[in-house]
Design a protein around this motif. Structure first.
Motif, PDB file in Angstrom:
ATOM      1  N   ALA A 280     -18.127  -1.798   2.902  1.00 61.32           N
ATOM      2  CA  ALA A 280     -19.270  -1.407   2.065  1.00 61.32           C
ATOM      3  C   ALA A 280     -20.434  -0.962   2.929  1.00 61.32           C
ATOM      4  O   ALA A 280     -20.517  -1.286   4.115  1.00 61.32           O
ATOM      5  CB  ALA A 280     -19.689  -2.580   1.168  1.00 61.32           C
ATOM      6  N   GLY A 281     -21.345  -0.234   2.308  1.00 61.21           N
ATOM      7  CA  GLY A 281     -22.545   0.221   3.000  1.00 61.21           C
ATOM      8  C   GLY A 281     -23.636  -0.833   2.971  1.00 61.21           C
ATOM      9  O   GLY A 281     -23.730  -1.625   2.027  1.00 61.21           O
ATOM     10  N   ALA A 282     -24.464  -0.831   4.012  1.00 63.10           N
ATOM     11  CA  ALA A 282     -25.584  -1.773   4.106  1.00 63.10           C
ATOM     12  C   ALA A 282     -26.613  -1.191   5.063  1.00 63.10           C
ATOM     13  O   ALA A 282     -26.398  -0.129   5.670  1.00 63.10           O
ATOM     14  CB  ALA A 282     -25.104  -3.137   4.591  1.00 63.10           C
ATOM     15  N   ALA A 283     -27.732  -1.873   5.182  1.00 65.46           N
ATOM     16  CA  ALA A 283     -28.799  -1.457   6.102  1.00 65.46           C
ATOM     17  C   ALA A 283     -29.140  -2.616   7.017  1.00 65.46           C
ATOM     18  O   ALA A 283     -29.325  -3.748   6.556  1.00 65.46           O
ATOM     19  CB  ALA A 283     -30.031  -1.013   5.325  1.00 65.46           C
ATOM     20  N   VAL A 284     -29.208  -2.338   8.323  1.00 65.92           N
ATOM     21  CA  VAL A 284     -29.573  -3.351   9.320  1.00 65.92           C
ATOM     22  C   VAL A 284     -30.976  -3.035   9.824  1.00 65.92           C
ATOM     23  O   VAL A 284     -31.198  -1.981  10.427  1.00 65.92           O
ATOM     24  CB  VAL A 284     -28.576  -3.363  10.487  1.00 65.92           C
ATOM     25  CG1 VAL A 284     -29.006  -4.368  11.552  1.00 65.92           C
ATOM     26  CG2 VAL A 284     -27.172  -3.689   9.984  1.00 65.92           C
ATOM     27  N   ILE A 285     -31.902  -3.929   9.563  1.00 62.76           N
ATOM     28  CA  ILE A 285     -33.299  -3.704   9.925  1.00 62.76           C
ATOM     29  C   ILE A 285     -33.546  -4.100  11.374  1.00 62.76           C
ATOM     30  O   ILE A 285     -33.096  -5.147  11.838  1.00 62.76           O
ATOM     31  CB  ILE A 285     -34.230  -4.517   9.002  1.00 62.76           C
ATOM     32  CG1 ILE A 285     -33.962  -4.181   7.542  1.00 62.76           C
ATOM     33  CG2 ILE A 285     -35.694  -4.243   9.351  1.00 62.76           C
ATOM     34  CD1 ILE A 285     -34.219  -2.752   7.177  1.00 62.76           C
ATOM     35  N   GLY A 286     -34.268  -3.238  12.102  1.00 63.27           N
ATOM     36  CA  GLY A 286     -34.664  -3.521  13.479  1.00 63.27           C
ATOM     37  C   GLY A 286     -36.146  -3.300  13.657  1.00 63.27           C
ATOM     38  O   GLY A 286     -36.851  -2.883  12.731  1.00 63.27           O
ATOM     39  N   ALA A 287     -36.626  -3.570  14.878  1.00 60.48           N
ATOM     40  CA  ALA A 287     -38.063  -3.447  15.148  1.00 60.48           C
ATOM     41  C   ALA A 287     -38.547  -2.011  15.038  1.00 60.48           C
ATOM     42  O   ALA A 287     -39.690  -1.758  14.639  1.00 60.48           O
ATOM     43  CB  ALA A 287     -38.367  -3.994  16.538  1.00 60.48           C
ATOM     44  N   ALA A 288     -37.690  -1.038  15.386  1.00 62.83           N
ATOM     45  CA  ALA A 288     -38.114   0.365  15.417  1.00 62.83           C
ATOM     46  C   ALA A 288     -37.608   1.172  14.232  1.00 62.83           C
ATOM     47  O   ALA A 288     -37.792   2.380  14.181  1.00 62.83           O
ATOM     48  CB  ALA A 288     -37.652   1.010  16.714  1.00 62.83           C
ATOM     49  N   GLY A 289     -36.951   0.517  13.278  1.00 61.02           N
ATOM     50  CA  GLY A 289     -36.409   1.247  12.145  1.00 61.02           C
ATOM     51  C   GLY A 289     -35.216   0.506  11.575  1.00 61.02           C
ATOM     52  O   GLY A 289     -35.147  -0.719  11.636  1.00 61.02           O
ATOM     53  N   TYR A 290     -34.252   1.260  11.052  1.00 58.57           N
ATOM     54  CA  TYR A 290     -33.066   0.610  10.516  1.00 58.57           C
ATOM     55  C   TYR A 290     -31.839   1.476  10.760  1.00 58.57           C
ATOM     56  O   TYR A 290     -31.936   2.684  11.008  1.00 58.57           O
ATOM     57  CB  TYR A 290     -33.223   0.319   9.017  1.00 58.57           C
ATOM     58  CG  TYR A 290     -33.217   1.535   8.111  1.00 58.57           C
ATOM     59  CD1 TYR A 290     -32.040   1.969   7.498  1.00 58.57           C
ATOM     60  CD2 TYR A 290     -34.379   2.263   7.860  1.00 58.57           C
ATOM     61  CE1 TYR A 290     -32.019   3.071   6.662  1.00 58.57           C
ATOM     62  CE2 TYR A 290     -34.374   3.371   7.022  1.00 58.57           C
ATOM     63  CZ  TYR A 290     -33.183   3.768   6.424  1.00 58.57           C
ATOM     64  OH  TYR A 290     -33.173   4.866   5.606  1.00 58.57           O
ATOM     65  N   ASP A 291     -30.670   0.821  10.712  1.00 57.27           N
ATOM     66  CA  ASP A 291     -29.395   1.512  10.841  1.00 57.27           C
ATOM     67  C   ASP A 291     -28.716   1.542   9.488  1.00 57.27           C
ATOM     68  O   ASP A 291     -28.629   0.513   8.807  1.00 57.27           O
ATOM     69  CB  ASP A 291     -28.482   0.799  11.840  1.00 57.27           C
ATOM     70  CG  ASP A 291     -29.023   0.811  13.253  1.00 57.27           C
ATOM     71  OD1 ASP A 291     -29.900   1.654  13.539  1.00 57.27           O
ATOM     72  OD2 ASP A 291     -28.578  -0.020  14.072  1.00 57.27           O
TER      73      ASP A 291
END
Length: 411
Positions: A280-291
């Motif tokens: 499934a699709g998801a979003a991984v949040i980071g300090a400079a944005g997201y994947d």
């Protein structure tokens, strides 16, 4: 002096007589016809029906027949704007705004396509013209121009040469080059015959054994609703699909929302006692944005399977924010992870925007994947043909390389 004056008058009157037209008038009429035909080619070729993709191959012929660089630019603009006609409405829906921002982006996105084709156009026939068009095709297939390289005629390879793989791609490239040469009538006849044969014998790409794609109709809630009820509903959906003996269930892009330890725990508990895996699709949040990622999760394991190489420019991928130190936006991994492994199966992932451009699919095919997994979250494309075009493009690549295809979209 009188005879000379009257003689000049008679010559001028004869030149302007209705029976004869000046070259400039003929060029204007010719240009108008070419522009009109380019709009038809873009509209029909990219209607969302995979079998109409070969109509896009008329564009190189129209480009080559342009009598001037200005008309070549107009022909290119007509084709591209017609092919991407769903963008203004889609952008307006995405931003919950009026249609003007979408129109502006639509015109700006066509600038690369038009600039490349206008710059490489030549009025001189011969070998140079096919070479110039192939150069334009390569530029629009690879970054940086290829980032907005939608509506690429090479996508029709899978319809004209199903199962031919790289040889089919080469044959299509040779065909579009021939369309710009003096041998274009032979190319039109040959491609027309191949198209009719393909349409008569066409079958959809096969579904790999044990795999199932699940389409959802959750609109903009998908990926934004992080409630317990929402996730439990999705888990119930995949459990019902797995009852049909599927070992791998594919959900659309953004299906799981933010990829957090809480979501992982919730899903693994919900899948407890099962023996299937959810992709499934998801979003991984980071300090400079997201994947924007594709994850694999089962009762015993959860991991990030794939990071999107090319998110949607402007709405997701916003590199200027990083340049100005602001951060935010989706990160683009460009040439990273073109193929990934899952349970001994090599997968070519194509997420949303990657299905509309050339290089992600071809880069993945270089790694000889076993299957293609194409997902998208197209809630914002309601009333347009964008999702249908994505599906058609993915199907064309699957047929060209004879690979099974799994698709899952949210609308």
């Amino acid at each position: 002096m009188t005879p000379d004056i009257s003689g000049r008058y008679r010559i001028a009157a004869f030149s302007a007589s209705p029976g004869r037209s000046s070259p400039s008038i003929r060029n204007r009429w010719r240009g108008s016809v070419l522009i009109g035909l380019s709009i038809v080619a873009g509209t029909v070729g990219w209607s969302g029906d995979v079998l109409t993709l070969p109509v896009a191959m008329i564009f190189p012929l129209l480009w080559s027949k342009s009598p001037s660089r200005l008309i070549a630019a107009a022909v290119s603009a007509g084709y591209f704007l017609a092919a991407s006609r769903g963008l203004p409405q889609g952008v307006a829906t995405f931003y919950a705004a009026d249609i003007w921002p979408g129109l502006l982006l639509w015109v700006m996105a066509s600038a690369c396509f038009v600039t490349v084709h206008a710059a490489l156009w030549t009025r001189h026939p011969g070998k140079g013209r096919p070479v110039r068009y192939l150069a334009a095709a390569v530029l629009m297939g690879l970054p940086p121009f290829g980032i907005t390289g939608w509506a690429h005629p090479l996508t029709a390879s899978g319809v004209l040469f199903p199962g031919w793989g790289w040889w089919g791609l080469a044959a299509t490239a040779a065909s579009i080059a021939m369309m710009t040469s003096r041998y274009w009538p032979a190319a039109v006849i040959a491609l027309g015959g191949l198209w009719l044969w393909s349409a008569a014998t066409w079958t959809e790409p096969s579904l790999p054994d044990g795999w199932k794609g699940v389409d959802l109709k959750l609109g903009q809630r998908l990926g934004r609703d992080g409630s317990l009820e929402h996730h439990r509903g999705l888990i119930a959906t995949v459990r019902a699909q797995a009852a049909e003996r599927s070992r791998f269930i594919v959900l659309p892009e953004s299906a799981l929302g933010f990829w957090t330890p809480t979501v992982v725990h919730l899903w693994q508990e919900g899948l407890r006692g099962s023996d299937f895996t959810v992709i499934a699709g998801a979003a991984v949040i980071g300090a400079a944005g997201y994947d924007n990622v594709m994850v694999a999760i089962s009762a015993d394991e959860a991991r990030i399977l794939y990071r999107e190489r090319m998110p949607v420019p402007v709405s997701m991928w916003q590199p200027w924010r990083a340049w100005t130190g602001q951060g935010g936006g989706a990160r683009a991994y460009l040439f990273a992870n073109p193929a990934v492994e899952l349970a001994g199966t090599r997968i070519a992932p194509l997420v949303c925007y990657e299905q509309l451009i050339l290089w992600p699919a071809l880069q993945s095919m270089l790694h000889a994947p076993d299957i293609i997994v194409a997902t998208g979250n197209g809630w914002w494309t309601a009333g347009t043909s964008i999702v249908a075009i994505q599906r058609a493009s993915a199907a064309a690549w699957a047929k060209l390389f004879n690979r099974p295809l799994v698709q899952a979209f949210n609308t």
